[in-house]
Design a protein around this motif. Structure first.
Motif, PDB file in Angstrom:
ATOM      1  N   ILE A   1      22.281  40.813  51.742  1.00 14.71           N
ATOM      2  CA  ILE A   1      20.887  40.367  51.603  1.00 14.71           C
ATOM      3  C   ILE A   1      19.977  41.196  52.511  1.00 14.71           C
ATOM      4  O   ILE A   1      18.877  41.598  52.109  1.00 14.71           O
ATOM      5  CB  ILE A   1      20.761  38.861  51.909  1.00 14.71           C
ATOM      6  CG1 ILE A   1      21.503  38.044  50.841  1.00 14.71           C
ATOM      7  CG2 ILE A   1      19.291  38.441  51.961  1.00 14.71           C
ATOM      8  CD1 ILE A   1      21.589  36.557  51.136  1.00 14.71           C
ATOM      9  N   LEU A   2      20.445  41.481  53.732  1.00 15.65           N
ATOM     10  CA  LEU A   2      19.649  42.328  54.621  1.00 15.65           C
ATOM     11  C   LEU A   2      19.490  43.722  54.038  1.00 15.65           C
ATOM     12  O   LEU A   2      18.383  44.288  54.062  1.00 15.65           O
ATOM     13  CB  LEU A   2      20.301  42.406  56.004  1.00 15.65           C
ATOM     14  CG  LEU A   2      19.656  41.508  57.086  1.00 15.65           C
ATOM     15  CD1 LEU A   2      19.832  40.041  56.733  1.00 15.65           C
ATOM     16  CD2 LEU A   2      20.240  41.798  58.454  1.00 15.65           C
TER      17      LEU A   2
ATOM     18  N   CYS B   1      13.728  37.445  55.186  1.00 12.00           N
ATOM     19  CA  CYS B   1      13.726  38.909  55.313  1.00 12.00           C
ATOM     20  C   CYS B   1      12.415  39.492  54.783  1.00 12.00           C
ATOM     21  O   CYS B   1      11.853  40.426  55.372  1.00 12.00           O
ATOM     22  CB  CYS B   1      14.902  39.506  54.541  1.00 12.00           C
ATOM     23  SG  CYS B   1      16.510  39.263  55.336  1.00 12.00           S
ATOM     24  N   LYS B   2      11.937  38.948  53.674  1.00 15.06           N
ATOM     25  CA  LYS B   2      10.662  39.408  53.118  1.00 15.06           C
ATOM     26  C   LYS B   2       9.522  39.115  54.094  1.00 15.06           C
ATOM     27  O   LYS B   2       8.608  39.941  54.285  1.00 15.06           O
ATOM     28  CB  LYS B   2      10.407  38.750  51.763  1.00 15.06           C
ATOM     29  CG  LYS B   2      11.315  39.277  50.648  1.00 15.06           C
ATOM     30  CD  LYS B   2      11.048  38.553  49.340  1.00 15.06           C
ATOM     31  CE  LYS B   2      11.787  39.215  48.167  1.00 15.06           C
ATOM     32  NZ  LYS B   2      13.231  39.309  48.351  1.00 15.06           N
TER      33      LYS B   2
ATOM     34  N   ASN C   1       9.727  41.644  57.057  1.00 10.15           N
ATOM     35  CA  ASN C   1       9.215  42.972  56.710  1.00 10.15           C
ATOM     36  C   ASN C   1       7.691  43.000  56.656  1.00 10.15           C
ATOM     37  O   ASN C   1       7.051  43.962  57.093  1.00 10.15           O
ATOM     38  CB  ASN C   1       9.790  43.427  55.369  1.00 10.15           C
ATOM     39  CG  ASN C   1      11.231  43.896  55.483  1.00 10.15           C
ATOM     40  OD1 ASN C   1      11.655  44.370  56.537  1.00 10.15           O
ATOM     41  ND2 ASN C   1      11.997  43.754  54.415  1.00 10.15           N
TER      42      ASN C   1
ATOM     43  N   ALA D   1      19.575  44.593  50.928  1.00 10.48           N
ATOM     44  CA  ALA D   1      18.680  44.529  49.752  1.00 10.48           C
ATOM     45  C   ALA D   1      17.212  44.513  50.182  1.00 10.48           C
ATOM     46  O   ALA D   1      16.323  44.914  49.412  1.00 10.48           O
ATOM     47  CB  ALA D   1      18.991  43.287  48.921  1.00 10.48           C
ATOM     48  N   ASN D   2      16.954  44.055  51.412  1.00  4.81           N
ATOM     49  CA  ASN D   2      15.590  44.026  51.943  1.00  4.81           C
ATOM     50  C   ASN D   2      15.325  45.175  52.930  1.00  4.81           C
ATOM     51  O   ASN D   2      14.341  45.140  53.673  1.00  4.81           O
ATOM     52  CB  ASN D   2      15.341  42.683  52.642  1.00  4.81           C
ATOM     53  CG  ASN D   2      15.162  41.533  51.655  1.00  4.81           C
ATOM     54  OD1 ASN D   2      14.098  41.373  51.083  1.00  4.81           O
ATOM     55  ND2 ASN D   2      16.215  40.760  51.445  1.00  4.81           N
ATOM     56  N   ASN D   3      16.231  46.167  52.903  1.00  6.36           N
ATOM     57  CA  ASN D   3      16.077  47.368  53.750  1.00  6.36           C
ATOM     58  C   ASN D   3      16.000  47.041  55.234  1.00  6.36           C
ATOM     59  O   ASN D   3      15.210  47.622  55.985  1.00  6.36           O
ATOM     60  CB  ASN D   3      14.841  48.168  53.329  1.00  6.36           C
ATOM     61  CG  ASN D   3      14.949  48.697  51.920  1.00  6.36           C
ATOM     62  OD1 ASN D   3      15.969  49.269  51.541  1.00  6.36           O
ATOM     63  ND2 ASN D   3      13.903  48.495  51.117  1.00  6.36           N
TER      64      ASN D   3
ATOM     65  N   ASP E   1      16.875  35.479  52.143  1.00  5.60           N
ATOM     66  CA  ASP E   1      16.146  36.467  51.352  1.00  5.60           C
ATOM     67  C   ASP E   1      14.640  36.348  51.588  1.00  5.60           C
ATOM     68  O   ASP E   1      13.942  37.355  51.782  1.00  5.60           O
ATOM     69  CB  ASP E   1      16.462  36.291  49.871  1.00  5.60           C
ATOM     70  CG  ASP E   1      15.810  37.373  49.012  1.00  5.60           C
ATOM     71  OD1 ASP E   1      16.058  38.561  49.264  1.00  5.60           O
ATOM     72  OD2 ASP E   1      15.043  37.014  48.105  1.00  5.60           O
ATOM     73  N   ASN E   2      14.130  35.121  51.587  1.00 12.81           N
ATOM     74  CA  ASN E   2      12.701  34.910  51.823  1.00 12.81           C
ATOM     75  C   ASN E   2      12.313  35.257  53.259  1.00 12.81           C
ATOM     76  O   ASN E   2      11.251  35.835  53.499  1.00 12.81           O
ATOM     77  CB  ASN E   2      12.326  33.463  51.510  1.00 12.81           C
ATOM     78  CG  ASN E   2      12.112  33.226  50.030  1.00 12.81           C
ATOM     79  OD1 ASN E   2      11.066  33.524  49.485  1.00 12.81           O
ATOM     80  ND2 ASN E   2      13.136  32.702  49.368  1.00 12.81           N
TER      81      ASN E   2
ATOM     82  N   PHE F   1       6.569  33.507  52.449  1.00  7.89           N
ATOM     83  CA  PHE F   1       8.010  33.732  52.480  1.00  7.89           C
ATOM     84  C   PHE F   1       8.657  33.071  53.703  1.00  7.89           C
ATOM     85  O   PHE F   1       9.782  32.584  53.627  1.00  7.89           O
ATOM     86  CB  PHE F   1       8.299  35.230  52.463  1.00  7.89           C
ATOM     87  CG  PHE F   1       7.765  35.902  51.233  1.00  7.89           C
ATOM     88  CD1 PHE F   1       8.404  35.754  50.012  1.00  7.89           C
ATOM     89  CD2 PHE F   1       6.606  36.669  51.276  1.00  7.89           C
ATOM     90  CE1 PHE F   1       7.911  36.364  48.864  1.00  7.89           C
ATOM     91  CE2 PHE F   1       6.109  37.284  50.143  1.00  7.89           C
ATOM     92  CZ  PHE F   1       6.761  37.123  48.922  1.00  7.89           C
TER      93      PHE F   1
END
Length: 318
Positions: free
Chosen positions: A309-310, A269-270, A273, A312-314, A266-267, A247
């Protein structure tokens, strides 16, 4: 969880009239402890071990020094002089909860220092030495040349190392790790096509080789073939769906090169995490890219998109 430590100083090497204030230098203590953490990290074995296990050991090396620094930092603000020579009781309250802001601030500060100053840290995190079939040769002569190549690689003598790896694969054409290391040497020498060729030869022997799958994507990015780099990362994802490097790499390609900051964010953020979950020091690198993307989206008037977007990725934005 807060713990109170009680220190009873029965004797101090001070005269009865001494007015000396013994001081602890927090900066000096911080450097000494992080250097000790670096030595601890250097001793971590990586051969035939999964990455999660290695990063857990790295985290443990840092954890061990956080509490020591907390104690030293507290004492830095305490008058340790003892002019009367009498017993002196000092109460120090430490917050040893690893989820506390105090603990995390020190941990992340140490982690950042190590990322910048402890070269062995990145070597350990980047290692992909888990054995698969044909990873290593059973031919002793091939192994001898391979080990000579490793020695030269450590000296940054990549041309010399290549000669030994070539001899190793000539003796044993199914020696995957030798091809992997040839790829690394060619990449360091900016011979990217030859690096990709070496990685592809390794993948023909072992299609699930993590190191060549990851590094072939890096080689494509150096060649500015960013879409091919993304495809390579996607192949790696099929084998390791929770590999943060997948990611992080895809996020970089989209955000920095393919003009798609939203997909890049988005990637990234993944990746962030997963780095946090795995206690990987590369969390800081993902954070930097996220901050860069924020600046671009803010300039384009898309702060709401960034926050969505943040969310959505908690991840909380601050």
């Amino acid at each position: 969880m807060k713990k109170t430590l009680f220190f009873l100083l029965f004797s101090l090497s001070l005269t009865s009239n001494a007015q000396t204030k013994d001081k602890i230098d927090p900066e000096k203590l911080f450097k000494e402890l992080t250097d000790q953490a670096c030595s601890c990290i250097d001793s971590i074995p990586t051969y035939n071990r999964i990455k999660d296990s290695i990063t857990a050991n790295i985290s443990s090396c840092i954890d061990d020094k956080v509490g020591a620094y907390q104690i030293g930092e507290k004492f830095a603000n305490i008058d340790l002089s003892n002019p009367t020579g009498e017993k002196k009781e000092i109460n120090v309250t430490l917050n040893l909860d690893k989820n506390s802001t105090e603990y995390k601030d020190i941990y992340y500060k140490m982690e950042k220092y190590l990322m910048d100053n402890c070269s062995t840290l990145k070597d350990k995190v980047a290692s992909n030495n888990q054995l698969n079939k044909n990873s290593m040769s059973t031919n002793q002569e091939a192994l001898d040349f391979y080990n000579l190549g490793i020695d030269e690689t450590k000296k940054d003598n990549f041309k010399g190392a290549l000669e030994y790896y070539k001899k190793a694969v000539k003796i044993d054409p199914n020696f995957a790790f030798a091809y992997d290391n040839m790829g690394i040497c060619y990449r360091r020498l900016e011979e990217f096509d030859l690096a990709i060729d070496s990685y592809e030869k390794s993948l023909k022997i072992d299609p699930n080789g993590l190191m060549p799958l990851q590094n072939i994507a890096v080689a494509y990015s150096y060649k500015k073939e960013y879409k091919k780099a993304v495809k390579s990362y996607e192949k790696l994802a099929k084998i390791e769906s929770n590999n943060p490097e997948v990611f992080y790499g895809i996020g970089q390609m989209y955000a920095l090169h393919l003009n798609d900051p939203e997909k890049g964010l988005d990637n990234m953020c993944k990746a962030y995490n997963l780095y946090v979950e795995q206690k990987s020091p590369y969390r800081a690198d993902a954070e930097k890219i996220i901050q860069m993307i924020y600046a671009d989206l803010k300039k384009a008037g898309k702060e709401d998109t960034f926050n969505k977007i943040l969310a959505a990725n908690n991840i909380k934005s601050n």
